[in-house]
Design a protein around this motif. Structure first.
Motif, PDB file in Angstrom:
ATOM      1  N   TRP A  67       0.838  -1.205   0.000  1.00 43.85           N
ATOM      2  CA  TRP A  67       0.000   0.000   0.000  1.00 43.85           C
ATOM      3  C   TRP A  67       0.866   1.245   0.000  1.00 43.85           C
ATOM      4  N   MET A  68       1.913   1.217   0.833  1.00 44.73           N
ATOM      5  CA  MET A  68       2.787   2.392   0.920  1.00 44.73           C
ATOM      6  C   MET A  68       3.573   2.583  -0.371  1.00 44.73           C
ATOM      7  N   LYS A  70       2.463   1.893  -3.398  1.00 42.29           N
ATOM      8  CA  LYS A  70       1.521   2.537  -4.320  1.00 42.29           C
ATOM      9  C   LYS A  70       1.346   4.010  -3.971  1.00 42.29           C
ATOM     10  N   LEU A  71       1.267   4.308  -2.685  1.00 40.35           N
ATOM     11  CA  LEU A  71       1.102   5.698  -2.251  1.00 40.35           C
ATOM     12  C   LEU A  71       2.344   6.526  -2.568  1.00 40.35           C
ATOM     13  N   ASN A  72       3.525   5.925  -2.426  1.00 35.89           N
ATOM     14  CA  ASN A  72       4.766   6.642  -2.731  1.00 35.89           C
ATOM     15  C   ASN A  72       4.939   6.899  -4.225  1.00 35.89           C
ATOM     16  N   SER A  74       2.328   7.718  -6.136  1.00 37.66           N
ATOM     17  CA  SER A  74       1.229   8.590  -6.535  1.00 37.66           C
ATOM     18  C   SER A  74       1.605  10.061  -6.364  1.00 37.66           C
ATOM     19  N   ALA A  77       2.395  11.469  -2.752  1.00 40.42           N
ATOM     20  CA  ALA A  77       3.557  10.948  -2.027  1.00 40.42           C
ATOM     21  C   ALA A  77       4.179  11.987  -1.100  1.00 40.42           C
ATOM     22  N   CYS A  80       2.799  11.967   2.695  1.00 43.24           N
ATOM     23  CA  CYS A  80       3.058  10.894   3.661  1.00 43.24           C
ATOM     24  C   CYS A  80       4.546  10.579   3.741  1.00 43.24           C
TER      25      CYS A  80
END
Length: 126
Positions: A67-68, A70-72, A74, A77, A80
């Motif tokens: 999950w992280m 994918k978030l990084n 996006s 990023a 977070c």
């Protein structure tokens, strides 16, 4: 106040109190040390208010790495913490503390929302 409502409210207050204690511990033990590492200075995420980077770090260490990742990748990023970078600079104790703190904080939040919704919709027996 019904006994179920009182019980849930009591559990909520215990969760909130323990989350506050773990927030301070996580900040003093983990994040304080991470702030001193030059490589990590930009990797703690945006700090909206004082101490928000503690929650960012706990979230990055508690959520699954997929999950992280994918978030990084996006556009969000910047908001977070960088989980990959944090995992390289934390030990097992830091990750366990972050997991306990983050999930206790999220549990308190969800329980609070449930109690408010029950109260708004009048689901408590009078």
């Amino acid at each position: 106040m019904s006994s179920l409502e009182f019980l849930l409210f009591s559990v909520l207050m215990v969760l909130v109190f323990l989350s506050m204690v773990l927030f301070v511990l996580s900040g003093q033990i983990t994040v304080r040390r991470l702030r001193k590492i030059p490589e990590i200075i930009g990797g703690l995420g945006v700090e909206y208010i004082g101490g928000w980077d503690i929650v960012n770090v706990a979230q990055a260490l508690a959520l699954p790495r997929s999950w992280m990742a994918k978030l990084n990748d996006s556009p969000l990023a910047v908001l977070c913490a960088n989980a990959e970078l944090l995992c390289r600079h934390t030990n097992r104790f830091d990750r366990i503390l972050a997991n306990i703190f983050y999930w206790m904080l999220m549990s308190a939040f969800v329980l609070c929302v449930i109690l408010v919704l029950f109260n708004v919709f009048g689901l408590w027996a009078e």
